[in-house]
Design an enzyme around this catalytic site. Sequence first.
Site, PDB file in Angstrom:
ATOM      1  N   LYS B 193      13.084  37.867  14.744  1.00 33.31           N
ATOM      2  CA  LYS B 193      13.695  37.058  13.846  1.00 33.31           C
ATOM      3  C   LYS B 193      14.968  37.857  13.191  1.00 33.31           C
ATOM      4  CE  LYS B 193      14.134  36.063   9.589  1.00 33.31           C
ATOM      5  NZ  LYS B 193      15.528  36.182   9.397  1.00 33.31           N
ATOM      6  N   GLY B 245      12.726  45.842   5.634  1.00 33.07           N
ATOM      7  CA  GLY B 245      13.496  45.114   4.742  1.00 33.07           C
ATOM      8  C   GLY B 245      13.020  45.623   3.376  1.00 33.07           C
ATOM      9  N   SER B 246      13.090  44.518   2.365  1.00 30.11           N
ATOM     10  CA  SER B 246      13.018  45.171   0.973  1.00 30.11           C
ATOM     11  C   SER B 246      11.524  45.158   0.642  1.00 30.11           C
ATOM     12  CB  SER B 246      13.708  44.284   0.006  1.00 30.11           C
ATOM     13  OG  SER B 246      12.858  43.016  -0.198  1.00 30.11           O
ATOM     14  N   THR B 247      11.239  46.157  -0.412  1.00 25.98           N
ATOM     15  CA  THR B 247       9.676  46.312  -0.664  1.00 25.98           C
ATOM     16  C   THR B 247       9.178  45.138  -1.522  1.00 25.98           C
ATOM     17  OG1 THR B 247      10.016  48.518  -1.093  1.00 25.98           O
ATOM     18  CG2 THR B 247       8.243  47.608  -2.346  1.00 25.98           C
ATOM     19  N   GLY B 250       8.198  43.155   1.533  1.00 25.51           N
ATOM     20  CA  GLY B 250       7.258  43.767   2.170  1.00 25.51           C
ATOM     21  C   GLY B 250       5.810  43.325   1.359  1.00 25.51           C
ATOM     22  N   GLU B 267       8.292  48.692   7.020  1.00 20.37           N
ATOM     23  CA  GLU B 267       9.332  49.652   6.600  1.00 20.37           C
ATOM     24  C   GLU B 267      10.087  49.096   5.560  1.00 20.37           C
ATOM     25  OE1 GLU B 267      12.093  51.657   6.139  1.00 20.37           O
ATOM     26  OE2 GLU B 267      12.907  51.158   8.123  1.00 20.37           O
ATOM     27  N   CYS B 301      18.393  51.865   4.143  1.00 17.02           N
ATOM     28  CA  CYS B 301      16.847  51.992   3.523  1.00 17.02           C
ATOM     29  C   CYS B 301      16.688  53.618   3.077  1.00 17.02           C
ATOM     30  CB  CYS B 301      15.794  51.362   4.158  1.00 17.02           C
ATOM     31  SG  CYS B 301      15.876  51.934   5.730  1.00 17.02           S
ATOM     32  N   GLU B 398      16.429  50.452  -5.707  1.00 20.75           N
ATOM     33  CA  GLU B 398      17.375  50.363  -4.740  1.00 20.75           C
ATOM     34  C   GLU B 398      18.498  49.561  -4.925  1.00 20.75           C
ATOM     35  OE1 GLU B 398      15.579  49.016  -1.086  1.00 20.75           O
ATOM     36  OE2 GLU B 398      16.344  50.665   0.045  1.00 20.75           O
TER      37      GLU B 398
END
Lengths: 294, 489
Positions: B193, B245-247, B250, B267, B301, B398
């Site tokens: 995706k 993607g973002s934490t 995640g 990641e 990132c 971030e």
Amino acid sequence: MATAAEKTRERLSVAKTYKLYIGGKFPRTESGRYFKLTDKNGVVVANVCRGSRKDFRNAVVAARKAQPGWAGASAYLRGQILYRIAEMLEGRREQFTAELNRQGIAVRAAEKEVDASVDRLVYYAGWADKYQQVFSAVNPVSSSHFNFSVLEPTGLVAILAPEDSGLLGLVSNLAPAIVGGNTAVVLASASRPLSAISFAEVLHASDLPAGVVNLLTGYRDELTEHFASHMDVNAIVYCDGGKRAARQIQSLAAGNIKRVVERSGIEWSKPGAQHPYLIRDTQEVKTTWHPIGT
Amino acid sequence: MATPENTLAFDGGWEYAPAPESTDHVEIDKRYGLFIGGDFVKPEKGRYFDTINPATEERLARIAEADAADVDRAVKAARKAFGPWSRMKAAERGKYVYRIARIIQERAREFAAIESLDGGKPIRESRDVDVPLAAAHFFYYAGWSDKLEYAFPGRKVKPLGVAGQVIPWNFPLLMAAWKLAPALACGNTVVLKPAETTPLTALKLAEVIADAGLPDGVVNIVTGAGETGAAVVEHPRVDKIAFTGSTAVGRVIQKALAGTRKKYTLELGGKAANVIFADAAIDQAVEGIVNGIFFNQGHVCCAGSRLFVQEAVADEVVEKLKDRMETLIVGDPLDKNTDIGAINSAAQLEKIESYLEIGRSEGGEMFQSSCTVPDTGYWCRPTIFTGVSQSNRVVQEEIFGPVLAIQTFRSYSEAIAKANNTPYGLSGGVWTDKGAKIFKMTQNVRAGVVWANTFNKFDPTSPFGGYKESGVGREGGLHGLDAYLSLEA
């Protein structure tokens, strides 16, 4: 506690108080709680500390403090200390056999478990200065850099030890974590907790720096959520526990993206239950780009 | 120090004539379906969304929105393809993956132009970084297909099954390559995706995959936003999840996978420390700072978003950095002179601007280059904050934009302590003339990738991934194979 053998002897034996092992010391649980451990005849063998969330948090502080020093020790030294643990355990073979026996394991099986535990420690002691060579890499990048990837300890590993293998199961999960420079907080088997605490005495006599291993006894149902959710724990290794526990642990671990390692249904007495991939489970890969030339 | 005599006059009348990359060779369809089972198919609910050019805010194409039923179709197609694909002679499987690498190389110009159109990144970066690295990644992993038994001593390896892969908008094609190449080489089939703001190059990649003759269903591409991604993650017949993607997301994924048997790699975010020692080659370091934080508009990132400069050279570095920032050209992503392209989306620009406000309100001193930016599209001038401390939000969080937080240090130990004072641990950088200091620094930075006297370098052979809350697992290199195999005794 009173034992059957006592009645035939003239001298009253001195029973051991089983306590926790945190930061190189043997404190009682701060909660003051205990649970009774009885032998198969219903005789009380020990009042075992029922460790609390606060005990766990204290153990994490001790383990965190010890971590950089332990990771910074040379691989040779870590190997020698693990070997030393094996030596100390070998020397207390009879004690451990008797203790396992008191926790309901037949003498022959208990002897085998102690022997296997000693051998397992020797096995991982030998890996201390070798797993890096097996798992690291020099990467041929296209630019002018010396690029290499090495393993580094994840940091602080929380371990929920197997319930039915009180000594060997504990050793089999602890050794691969600490040989790689991690420090650990371990919850021992609740039904076979005695060998864990006696094993702490072995650790204590093996030049293992204080705080590298911290051992708690208590109820897994109560402590699991704290092991899985603590924000200063980098990885959680849990043995068995079923689907509900798996969901709880993995879900709470997401709070700080802990590494989650499940080890279920493993026969710890089998030779296949020891391999360097168990060390790798609690390691990180670090890649360095070092310039070549000016 | 700067005097009128030794200061460069950046407004000295020099102007760059526009040098736009031509787009006449680029073919973008008006509408894209979902790539399932080897064909582009309509989404069941018939819903489509726009993908726009962030530099012009104009629509590029209509993109199908996959719902849970579409994802289910894709997983079924992947499941069906898994048996034959995993049993195929490994060398043959490798040859398919080689083909993908070769076709990307052949169509590199087209891919670069589309990447810049759809995502806003400067053509120089899509042309020189994203597309060649994507091709190289396929080429590298293709060769692993029939050599996997050498990667994990003492173990037998087996593919996992169907991999669900969710990728971000900052390196759309490259992330697709990072995900697909090892998955395919190891014998898995895939449902991928792409991000909703940058689906085009993944859909062009579907054409490549079809042209390469991969068996139907080996790669399936479903487009959509978060809900589509959630449907992939939660699908019971997916065996492995790979997410970049973002934490925050995640964390949601790790929770969603709790209690399942799915293997996963994450990641996630970063807030990398870039540490400049006084003995560094300062001009080179300034280039490294610029590359570290302004590369790809800071949508990286592993961006070097926290700068630590040793006190003795701090004034000099900041001054030179400001001078250098004045030379950066912000504008048309397709112009070969452009250094900083468009911010990827209106939402991301809003987020970055909110951080600029937060930085100032917390007492930071903000400097932005004085360049002009186009009237339409989403733009952010390169920005630095000085006078900030460890607890400032622009230091801790971030931002994912061209915004740098600068602090100073005196000693090595202070640098390490400050560099590691973050829940993240993706990357780091160190600048010094001394090799021994490089190693001491790189050993003690708690991060998965550490660059010495360089920054933001990538290579298919080089493992990438984070410590701590920056993620789980590695992508790239031998270590990247692990994510797509089960290891057995």
